[in-house]
Scaffold this motif. Structure first.
Motif, PDB file in Angstrom:
ATOM      1  N   UNK A  25       0.673  -1.807   0.223  1.00 41.62           N
ATOM      2  CA  UNK A  25       0.241  -0.124   0.036  1.00 41.62           C
ATOM      3  C   UNK A  25       0.723   1.208   0.238  1.00 41.62           C
ATOM      4  N   UNK A  26       2.175   1.240   0.748  1.00 43.33           N
ATOM      5  CA  UNK A  26       3.378   2.749   0.745  1.00 43.33           C
ATOM      6  C   UNK A  26       3.763   2.638  -0.568  1.00 43.33           C
ATOM      7  N   UNK A  27       4.177   1.027  -1.361  1.00 41.26           N
ATOM      8  CA  UNK A  27       4.130   1.334  -2.711  1.00 41.26           C
ATOM      9  C   UNK A  27       2.879   1.668  -3.694  1.00 41.26           C
ATOM     10  N   UNK A  28       2.150   1.666  -3.518  1.00 41.37           N
ATOM     11  CA  UNK A  28       0.536   2.245  -4.361  1.00 41.37           C
ATOM     12  C   UNK A  28       0.422   3.496  -3.940  1.00 41.37           C
ATOM     13  N   UNK A  29       0.792   3.813  -2.619  1.00 44.05           N
ATOM     14  CA  UNK A  29       0.403   5.513  -2.356  1.00 44.05           C
ATOM     15  C   UNK A  29       1.746   6.379  -2.404  1.00 44.05           C
ATOM     16  N   UNK A  30       3.102   5.656  -2.944  1.00 46.38           N
ATOM     17  CA  UNK A  30       3.500   6.716  -3.900  1.00 46.38           C
ATOM     18  C   UNK A  30       3.881   6.786  -4.810  1.00 46.38           C
ATOM     19  N   UNK A  31       2.842   5.752  -5.508  1.00 47.67           N
ATOM     20  CA  UNK A  31       2.481   6.420  -7.525  1.00 47.67           C
ATOM     21  C   UNK A  31       3.305   4.821  -7.984  1.00 47.67           C
ATOM     22  N   UNK A  32       4.450   3.869  -7.382  1.00 45.75           N
ATOM     23  CA  UNK A  32       4.910   3.014  -8.200  1.00 45.75           C
ATOM     24  C   UNK A  32       4.135   1.707  -8.759  1.00 45.75           C
ATOM     25  N   UNK A  33       2.930   2.560  -8.040  1.00 44.10           N
ATOM     26  CA  UNK A  33       2.261   0.268  -8.395  1.00 44.10           C
ATOM     27  C   UNK A  33       0.452   0.815  -8.489  1.00 44.10           C
ATOM     28  N   UNK A  34       0.475   1.295  -9.840  1.00 49.06           N
ATOM     29  CA  UNK A  34      -1.220   2.078 -10.015  1.00 49.06           C
ATOM     30  C   UNK A  34      -2.811   0.360  -9.192  1.00 49.06           C
ATOM     31  N   UNK A  35      -2.930   1.219  -8.047  1.00 43.47           N
ATOM     32  CA  UNK A  35      -4.485   0.057  -8.243  1.00 43.47           C
ATOM     33  C   UNK A  35      -4.844  -0.338  -9.013  1.00 43.47           C
TER      34      UNK A  35
END
Length: 423
Positions: free
Chosen positions: A382-392
């Motif tokens: 979730x932290x990676x996604x929040x940083x924009x590296x992994x789209x939801x």
């Protein structure tokens, strides 16, 4: 973090019964010295481990949304972390099992691979999963038979360990997929069935009644059809000639009916012996596991029965801890000369520990470790996604708390005491 949903007592009790059944097979073995099958092997052989795998699928379904699956990258990372953690514990447990000369065949490494293979199945609907389970129950035994000659056999003896991951990775994979006692290629059928059941409304009496009827019908049909071919169409003699040529004496027929064939010929597909991985074995144990779970779901709707089965539910809430403890206990060789006493100590000790720990500490110790690994994996993703590296993933989210065992589907938190007695 949202509060964890209450537990479903019936699912825990079914898992507790499966644990005790596995204990009995590991203690009493499969055959008596005179060649007759043990009572434990006839009653629990194959059925208890199948129930264990099926209920694992139920738990996996409920931790990913129950009737309304919520699958995002965080939940996939969580399941992956659980699988790797369980696999690590299983490989470490292999050292103890091998040192003790046990024939337990530790199941945890197989479970780990099952969970990983289940990742693309989590978003499927219940009906699709049920059809897939039945199809695998029929087809996968033939695939396992074919691939046993294609995939390398393991170079190690006994249970796999961490060392084998490095020294014999191909053999380890072949062992987990087709050569072992719990070939994942076939046992995915149990996990699919459990996932399908976990996507249903397990609080509805009609659901449990239908599952009970379907499970009994499947188990009985597979057993009776196999009996017809074995006893009325000469299959038993064909099986003896091809797979058990040395079977002689008064219990020769028992050996053919109850011993695991080597699988060197296609006649092994007629066997109904536990862990024979034939279509009859797979479908019978799949039906038996479903019927057992459904029956317990119905019984635990009765308050007095539910309370009486509380020790079993407590044990079923911490299967990883108790399974590991029983392997370590057997590896010491304690009470090997008295199997009855050994089993009584295992059962009594497990139930007492589970009740006391559940009432004072909650989640089992190993369950807590695995849940923490899953929580960290979810948080990291979730932290990676929040940083924009992994789209939801579009249209999907997961807001369930991390748990090793199954929670109740969200939105049903106040149904009955059955669902919240083991918070």
């Amino acid at each position: 973090m949202p509060l964890a949903a209450p537990r479903i007592a019936g699912v825990d009790v079914a898992r507790g019964l499966a644990l005790l059944g596995m204990f009995s097979v590991h203690v009493f073995g499969d055959f008596e010295p005179d060649g007759s099958p043990t009572v434990a092997w006839q009653l629990a052989g194959g059925r208890s481990s199948a129930t264990f795998a099926l209920v694992a699928g139920v738990g996996l379904a409920l931790t990913t949304g129950g009737r309304t699956p919520r699958i995002d990258r965080g939940s996939l990372a969580s399941v992956t972390a659980r699988a790797l953690s369980v696999g690590l514990i299983g490989l470490l447990l292999g050292y103890a099992a091998n040192a003790g000369g046990l024939s337990v065949d530790v199941i945890l490494a197989f479970y780990a691979l099952l969970f990983l293979l289940a990742l693309p199945l989590l978003a499927l609907r219940a009906r699709t999963l049920a059809c897939l389970a039945l199809a695998l129950g029929v087809v996968s035994p033939f695939l396992v038979h074919l691939l046993r000659g294609a995939l390398p056999e393991p170079a190690f003896d006994g249970d796999p360990t961490l060392q084998d991951v490095v020294t014999d990775p191909a053999g380890l994979l072949g062992d987990l997929l087709v050569h072992g006692d719990y070939p994942v290629l076939a046992w995915t059928a149990y996990l699919c069935a459990g996932l399908a059941i976990g996507r249903l409304d397990l609080f509805d009496r009609r659901t449990a009644t239908r599952l009970l009827t379907a499970g009994l019908a499947l188990a009985a049909t597979a057993w009776l059809v196999c009996s017809f071919w074995l006893l009325r169409r000469g299959g038993l003699e064909r099986l003896r000639q091809s797979e058990f040529p040395d079977a002689t004496g008064p219990h020769a027929r028992d050996q053919v009916r109850w011993d695991i064939p080597d699988g060197t010929t296609w006649w092994s597909m007629l066997s109904r012996a536990p862990h024979s991985t034939s279509p009859f074995d797979m479908l019978h144990t799949l039906g038996a596991a479903t019927a057992l779970l459904a029956a317990v779901l119905l019984l635990t709707r009765i308050t007095v029965v539910r309370r009486a089965l509380m020790p079993l539910a407590a044990a079923g809430s911490m299967p990883l801890t108790l399974y590991t403890a029983h392997v370590l206990f057997l590896a010491t060789g304690a009470l090997n000369g008295s199997t009855g006493l050994q089993y009584a100590v295992l059962v009594t000790g497990s139930l007492l520990f589970a009740v006391v720990w559940r009432l004072t500490r909650g989640r089992g110790p190993l369950e807590a470790l695995v849940a923490e690994a899953a929580r960290r994996a979810r948080k990291w993703e979730r932290r990676r996604r929040a940083q924009g590296s992994t789209p939801a993933l579009p249209g999907r989210r997961s807001d369930h708390a991390d748990r090793l065992e199954q929670p109740e589907p969200t939105g049903r938190t106040n149904r009955t005491e059955s669902q919240d007695q083991h918070r």
